[in-house]
Design a protein around this motif. Structure first.
Motif, PDB file in Angstrom:
ATOM      1  N   ASN A 216       6.569  17.944   9.711  1.00 20.42           N
ATOM      2  CA  ASN A 216       5.533  17.014  10.171  1.00 20.42           C
ATOM      3  C   ASN A 216       4.763  16.384   9.025  1.00 20.42           C
ATOM      4  O   ASN A 216       3.841  15.613   9.244  1.00 20.42           O
ATOM      5  N   GLU A 217       5.126  16.779   7.850  1.00 17.49           N
ATOM      6  CA  GLU A 217       4.369  16.307   6.685  1.00 17.49           C
ATOM      7  C   GLU A 217       5.063  15.093   6.092  1.00 17.49           C
ATOM      8  O   GLU A 217       6.264  15.096   5.880  1.00 17.49           O
ATOM      9  N   SER A 218       4.325  14.053   5.825  1.00 18.73           N
ATOM     10  CA  SER A 218       4.918  12.877   5.198  1.00 18.73           C
ATOM     11  C   SER A 218       4.214  12.615   3.889  1.00 18.73           C
ATOM     12  O   SER A 218       3.074  12.187   3.863  1.00 18.73           O
ATOM     13  N   ARG A 219       4.852  12.931   2.816  1.00 21.04           N
ATOM     14  CA  ARG A 219       4.312  12.616   1.499  1.00 21.04           C
ATOM     15  C   ARG A 219       5.449  12.738   0.500  1.00 21.04           C
ATOM     16  O   ARG A 219       6.448  13.417   0.757  1.00 21.04           O
ATOM     17  N   PRO A 220       5.349  12.057  -0.620  1.00 22.10           N
ATOM     18  CA  PRO A 220       6.438  12.076  -1.594  1.00 22.10           C
ATOM     19  C   PRO A 220       6.749  13.507  -2.030  1.00 22.10           C
ATOM     20  O   PRO A 220       5.854  14.339  -2.132  1.00 22.10           O
ATOM     21  N   GLY A 221       8.047  13.739  -2.295  1.00 25.63           N
ATOM     22  CA  GLY A 221       8.469  15.058  -2.751  1.00 25.63           C
ATOM     23  C   GLY A 221       8.839  15.989  -1.620  1.00 25.63           C
ATOM     24  O   GLY A 221       9.449  17.024  -1.838  1.00 25.63           O
ATOM     25  N   VAL A 222       8.468  15.626  -0.367  1.00 24.95           N
ATOM     26  CA  VAL A 222       8.758  16.494   0.770  1.00 24.95           C
ATOM     27  C   VAL A 222      10.104  16.110   1.369  1.00 24.95           C
ATOM     28  O   VAL A 222      10.397  14.948   1.586  1.00 24.95           O
ATOM     29  N   VAL A 223      10.932  17.113   1.639  1.00 27.42           N
ATOM     30  CA  VAL A 223      12.275  16.838   2.139  1.00 27.42           C
ATOM     31  C   VAL A 223      12.774  18.055   2.910  1.00 27.42           C
ATOM     32  O   VAL A 223      12.424  19.181   2.580  1.00 27.42           O
TER      33      VAL A 223
ATOM     34  N   CYS B 275       9.910  -5.030 -10.569  1.00 27.58           N
ATOM     35  CA  CYS B 275       9.351  -3.720 -10.833  1.00 27.58           C
ATOM     36  C   CYS B 275       8.008  -3.556 -10.133  1.00 27.58           C
ATOM     37  O   CYS B 275       7.108  -4.380 -10.302  1.00 27.58           O
ATOM     38  N   LYS B 276       7.936  -2.517  -9.329  1.00 30.96           N
ATOM     39  CA  LYS B 276       6.684  -2.176  -8.655  1.00 30.96           C
ATOM     40  C   LYS B 276       6.106  -0.966  -9.383  1.00 30.96           C
ATOM     41  O   LYS B 276       6.850  -0.078  -9.793  1.00 30.96           O
ATOM     42  N   VAL B 277       4.798  -0.939  -9.531  1.00 31.56           N
ATOM     43  CA  VAL B 277       4.151   0.218 -10.142  1.00 31.56           C
ATOM     44  C   VAL B 277       3.356   0.952  -9.068  1.00 31.56           C
ATOM     45  O   VAL B 277       2.539   0.345  -8.368  1.00 31.56           O
ATOM     46  N   ASN B 278       3.638   2.222  -8.904  1.00 23.65           N
ATOM     47  CA  ASN B 278       2.836   3.074  -8.024  1.00 23.65           C
ATOM     48  C   ASN B 278       1.824   3.835  -8.883  1.00 23.65           C
ATOM     49  O   ASN B 278       2.176   4.316  -9.962  1.00 23.65           O
ATOM     50  N   SER B 279       0.598   3.929  -8.412  1.00 26.00           N
ATOM     51  CA  SER B 279      -0.401   4.747  -9.104  1.00 26.00           C
ATOM     52  C   SER B 279      -1.106   5.615  -8.071  1.00 26.00           C
ATOM     53  O   SER B 279      -1.450   5.130  -6.994  1.00 26.00           O
ATOM     54  N   VAL B 280      -1.301   6.875  -8.411  1.00 26.31           N
ATOM     55  CA  VAL B 280      -2.012   7.783  -7.512  1.00 26.31           C
ATOM     56  C   VAL B 280      -3.481   7.787  -7.916  1.00 26.31           C
ATOM     57  O   VAL B 280      -3.812   8.076  -9.072  1.00 26.31           O
ATOM     58  N   MET B 281      -4.343   7.441  -6.969  1.00 22.54           N
ATOM     59  CA  MET B 281      -5.781   7.387  -7.253  1.00 22.54           C
ATOM     60  C   MET B 281      -6.386   8.791  -7.128  1.00 22.54           C
ATOM     61  O   MET B 281      -6.369   9.385  -6.043  1.00 22.54           O
TER      62      MET B 281
ATOM     63  N   MET C  42      -2.122   4.316  -4.495  1.00 25.11           N
ATOM     64  CA  MET C  42      -2.037   5.211  -3.331  1.00 25.11           C
ATOM     65  C   MET C  42      -3.092   6.304  -3.454  1.00 25.11           C
ATOM     66  O   MET C  42      -3.421   6.714  -4.573  1.00 25.11           O
ATOM     67  N   PRO C  43      -3.573   6.803  -2.331  1.00 27.67           N
ATOM     68  CA  PRO C  43      -4.557   7.898  -2.419  1.00 27.67           C
ATOM     69  C   PRO C  43      -3.883   9.223  -2.742  1.00 27.67           C
ATOM     70  O   PRO C  43      -2.781   9.503  -2.263  1.00 27.67           O
ATOM     71  N   LEU C  44      -4.542  10.037  -3.551  1.00 29.70           N
ATOM     72  CA  LEU C  44      -4.065  11.404  -3.770  1.00 29.70           C
ATOM     73  C   LEU C  44      -4.043  12.143  -2.435  1.00 29.70           C
ATOM     74  O   LEU C  44      -5.009  12.069  -1.674  1.00 29.70           O
ATOM     75  N   ILE C  45      -2.936  12.836  -2.151  1.00 28.42           N
ATOM     76  CA  ILE C  45      -2.880  13.721  -0.985  1.00 28.42           C
ATOM     77  C   ILE C  45      -3.035  15.134  -1.532  1.00 28.42           C
ATOM     78  O   ILE C  45      -2.238  15.566  -2.367  1.00 28.42           O
ATOM     79  N   SER C  46      -4.050  15.825  -1.098  1.00 30.30           N
ATOM     80  CA  SER C  46      -4.358  17.097  -1.737  1.00 30.30           C
ATOM     81  C   SER C  46      -4.934  18.078  -0.724  1.00 30.30           C
ATOM     82  O   SER C  46      -5.940  17.787  -0.074  1.00 30.30           O
TER      83      SER C  46
ATOM     84  N   SER D   5     -11.507   8.348  -0.162  1.00 26.26           N
ATOM     85  CA  SER D   5     -11.610   7.891   1.224  1.00 26.26           C
ATOM     86  C   SER D   5     -10.904   6.544   1.340  1.00 26.26           C
ATOM     87  O   SER D   5     -10.635   5.878   0.326  1.00 26.26           O
ATOM     88  N   ALA D   6     -10.636   6.139   2.571  1.00 24.94           N
ATOM     89  CA  ALA D   6      -9.981   4.841   2.801  1.00 24.94           C
ATOM     90  C   ALA D   6     -10.835   3.717   2.217  1.00 24.94           C
ATOM     91  O   ALA D   6     -10.321   2.745   1.655  1.00 24.94           O
ATOM     92  N   GLN D   7     -12.137   3.868   2.326  1.00 23.25           N
ATOM     93  CA  GLN D   7     -13.042   2.825   1.824  1.00 23.25           C
ATOM     94  C   GLN D   7     -13.019   2.774   0.293  1.00 23.25           C
ATOM     95  O   GLN D   7     -13.054   1.699  -0.294  1.00 23.25           O
ATOM     96  N   GLU D   8     -12.974   3.944  -0.357  1.00 21.25           N
ATOM     97  CA  GLU D   8     -12.892   3.970  -1.832  1.00 21.25           C
ATOM     98  C   GLU D   8     -11.587   3.334  -2.303  1.00 21.25           C
ATOM     99  O   GLU D   8     -11.559   2.578  -3.279  1.00 21.25           O
TER     100      GLU D   8
END
Ligand code: CLF
Ligand code: SF4
Length: 525
Positions: A96-103, A237-243, A270-274, A291-294
Motif C-alpha cells: 500500500n506504500e507508494s514511494r521511490p525505492g519500494v517494490v 533531462c529532468k532533475v528531481n530534488s527532495v525537499m 518533491m517532498p521528503l517522505i519520512s 507541508s503541501a503549502q511549503e
C-alpha cells in the motif's frame, strides 16, 4: 460554458466502442457538441520547439497535460545502488506504500520485457517504460540495458526512460543515446557538498567507499558532468530534488539555477517522505517532510527560473498505470506467466489516436472559456485555488466520497494552471461517510475556495460549506480546466454583484470560511 461530449477512455476493453465512435466522428471541428473542437487546434505549449513537443507530448511526467491521458510503468530490474541517501531504505516493502525505492518483486530483463508487453496490451495508453530502481539503474547497467534492448526490439513505440542518482551517468551516455533514451532524470538534492554531506552518508565510486564531504563533492561533480553531457546530446533531462526542511529547502533555489544553466528541461521538487516505520535515517531521526503549502511556496519561488513539475506522484519502482493510480497488483509475475501476450502495435496506435482527439477537444474547450474570461476584463487581482475530483482524462468525473487524491488548480484572470495534488483518506467507506476522513479532506484542501466533483452527498456538502469550501457539482464530467475557469467567472460575478464577499483563504480562515454569503450572513444577523 458549453457542455462537451463525454468520451470515457479507460483501457483496451473499451476500444471496440471507441472505434465505433471514431467511425461516427464526422471530421474536423465536429468532435464536441459546441462545435468548438478543432483537429487543427494546438495542444502543445506555444514556446516549445516542435521536436521537443514530439518527445514530451505523450510522456506523463514531462507533460502535465499528458498525465491526464497517458500512463507509465516501471520494471524493477535494478536492485543495487552505489550510494546511500538518508531518506532511502529499500528493505521496506508494503503493497500500500507508494514511494521511490519500494517494490514487491524484482524482475529479470526477460520477465520485465514480458510484463511490459502484457501491460501494453491491456493499457494501450501506457506510452513510457521507466527504470527507476529499486536501486539505481546505472549501478545495474547490464540488466537495465538488456531490458531496454528487449523492449525496443518488439515495441519501438514505447518511450524508454530512466532515473538515476547520476554517480555513474557520465560512463553510460553513449549507451543511453544508442538506445534512443530521450528522457533521463537525475536526482540532485544539492550543489554544495557542505549540504550534501547531511543527505548522503557514503558513495561507492571507483572501487572505494567515500564518506562525508568528499563523497558529496564527487557525487555533485558527477551529477553536473552527466547533466551537461546529456543536454549536449539533446537528451531531455529532468532533475528531481527532495525537499528536506532545515537541510536543503532554502538551497534548492540555488540547485534550480545551477541545473537550469546546464540545460535541464524540467525541475521536479518533491517532498521528503519520512516516517520512523520506514527505517530510514531521516525517519528514525524525526526529520519531518514539508507541508503541501511549503512545497508549493518553494515551487512558486523557482518557477520564474524554469519549468516546474508539480504532478509527480513519487512512484514505486514497480508502478503501473496513470500517475496517481497503481495497477501493479494486476501484473504480478504469477499472473503474467499465465497470460498469452501478443504485442499489437496497430491497436495501440488506434487507441492513442482517440486519446489525441479527446485532448484536442479539451484544449479547444479551455481556449474558448479563456476567451470568455478575457472579455470580463477582470482587474480584481483575485487568485483562487480549486480542488478537483477526477479519475483521469482531464474531466471532473469522480464522486467526492471516492477521492483518494484531489488535483489542485490555481485560477486568476490570467487563466488556470495545475499546481499540485493532495492525498486524502476516502470519505466513503463501504457506503457510509467517514467523519474522520472528512477532517483529513478539509485539512488537505483548506486553502481552496471550492471543490469540483461529479457528485456529493448532503452531509459532506454541509460540512464543507461550514468551513467555507464551496462544493460544486454542476461541472460533472466536463473538462477540468474549462470548468475551473467557468467557476472563477461565476465567482467573480457573485463578488461583483455583492452576492458574496471574497476572502483570501489560508489556515487562519478555515473556521470562518473563505467566502461569505452576504445574504445568509445578514439573515443570520
Ligand atoms: Fe518513471 Fe521517472 Fe521516467 Fe516518469 S516516474 S522514470 S520520469 S516514467 Fe514521474 Fe513517478 Fe514522479 Fe518519477 S511521477 S516519481 S517523475
Ligand atoms: Fe535509495 Fe535511490 Fe538514494 Fe540509491 S539513489 S540510496 S536507491 S534513493
Amino acid at each position: 460554458m458549453q457542455p462537451t461530449q463525454y468520451v470515457g477512455i479507460q483501457d483496451i476493453k473499451t476500444l471496440g466502442t471507441l472505434l465505433d465512435k471514431v467511425a461516427e466522428h464526422k471530421g474536423c471541428g465536429t468532435s464536441s457538441e459546441g462545435g468548438k473542437a478543432s483537429c487543427g487546434s494546438s495542444v502543445g505549449p506555444a514556446d516549445m520547439a516542435p521536436e521537443v513537443w514530439e518527445k514530451v507530448k505523450n510522456h506523463p511526467c514531462y507533460s502535465e497535460e499528458a498525465h491526464h491521458h497517458y500512463a507509465r510503468m516501471h520494471v524493477a530490474v535494478a536492485p543495487a545502488c552505489n550510494i546511500q541517501c538518508n531518506y532511502c531504505n529499500r528493505k521496506y516493502d508494503c503493497a500500500n506504500e507508494s514511494r521511490p525505492g519500494v517494490v514487491s518483486e524484482k524482475l529479470t530483463p526477460e520477465q520485465a520485457a514480458k510484463k511490459v508487453f502484457a501491460v501494453a496490451s491491456t493499457i494501450p495508453q501506457m506510452t513510457v517504460l521507466g527504470i527507476a530502481g529499486p536501486g539505481d539503474p546505472l549501478a545495474n547497467p547490464a540488466k537495465t540495458f538488456k531490458t531496454f534492448e528487449l523492449i525496443s526490439q518488439t515495441a519501438p513505440d514505447i518511450k524508454l526512460c530512466l532515473s538515476t542518482n547520476g554517480l555513474a551517468l557520465p560512463d553510460h551516455i553513449d549507451t543511453i543515446a544508442a538506445f534512443n533514451v530521450d528522457h533521463v532524470t537525475i536526482t540532485i538534492n544539492m550543489v554544495d557538498p557542505e549540504i550534501g554531506q547531511h543527505i548522503y552518508p557514503w558513495i561507492y565510486y571507483q572501487n572505494k567507499r567515500w564518506t562525508g564531504i568528499e563523497a558529496a563533492r564527487i557525487l555533485h561533480e558527477r551529477q553536473m558532468l552527466g547533466l551537461e553531457m546529456l543536454t549536449a546530446r539533446g537528451i531531455l533531462c529532468k532533475v528531481n530534488s527532495v525537499m528536506i526542511p532545515g537541510i536543503n529547502d532554502q538551497h534548492l533555489v540555488e540547485v534550480n539555477r545551477a541545473v537550469k544553466s546546464r540545460g535541464a528541461f524540467l525541475h521536479n521538487i518533491m517532498p521528503l517522505i519520512s516516517a520512523p516505520e520506514h527505517g530510514t535515517v531521516f525517519g528514525l531521526n524525526g526529520q519531518r517532510g514539508p507541508s503541501a503549502q511549503e512545497l508549493k511556496a518553494l515551487q512558486d519561488a523557482c518557477e520564474g527560473e524554469m519549468n516546474m513539475m508539480r504532478h509527480c506522484r513519487q512512484c514505486r519502482a514497480d508502478a503501473v498505470g496513470l500517475l496517481g493510480e497503481d495497477r501493479s497488483a494486476e501484473f504480478t509475475t504469477e499472473k503474467i506467466e499465465a497470460m498469452e501476450v501478443a504485442y499489437d502495435g496497430a491497436t495501440r496506435k488506434a487507441y492513442q489516436e482517440l486519446v489525441e482527439q479527446e485532448r484536442q477537444a479539451k484544449s479547444a474547450a479551455k481556449a474558448a472559456e479563456q476567451q470568455e474570461l478575457a472579455q470580463m476584463a477582470d482587474q480584481s487581482g483575485l487568485t483562487l485555488l480549486v480542488a478537483v475530483a477526477t479519475k483521469g482524462q482531464g474531466r471532473v468525473n469522480e464522486h467526492f466520497g471516492h477521492v483518494s487524491e484531489f488535483q489542485i488548480y490555481e485560477v486568476s484572470s490570467a487563466g488556470s494552471k495545475f499546481v499540485g495534488h493532495r492525498r486524502v483518506d476516502q470519505y466513503c467507506q463501504g457506503g457510509y461517510g467517514e467523519e474522520d476522513a472528512l477532517e483529513t479532506v478539509i485539512r488537505a484542501i483548506n486553502d481552496c475556495h471550492a471543490v469540483l466533483v461529479a457528485k456529493i452527498g448532503g452531509c459532506p456538502k454541509d460540512d464543507l460549506q461550514k468551513v467555507g469550501i464551496e462544493p460544486v457539482d454542476r461541472y460533472a464530467h466536463e473538462f477540468i480546466e474549462q470548468s475551473v475557469i467557468a467557476y472563477f467567472m461565476d465567482y467573480l460575478e457573485r463578488v461583483r454583484s455583492g452576492q458574496i464577499e471574497h476572502r483570501p483563504r489560508g489556515d487562519a480562515d478555515i473556521r470562518q470560511g473563505a467566502y461569505t454569503s452576504v445574504q445568509s450572513t445578514s439573515a443570520a444577523a
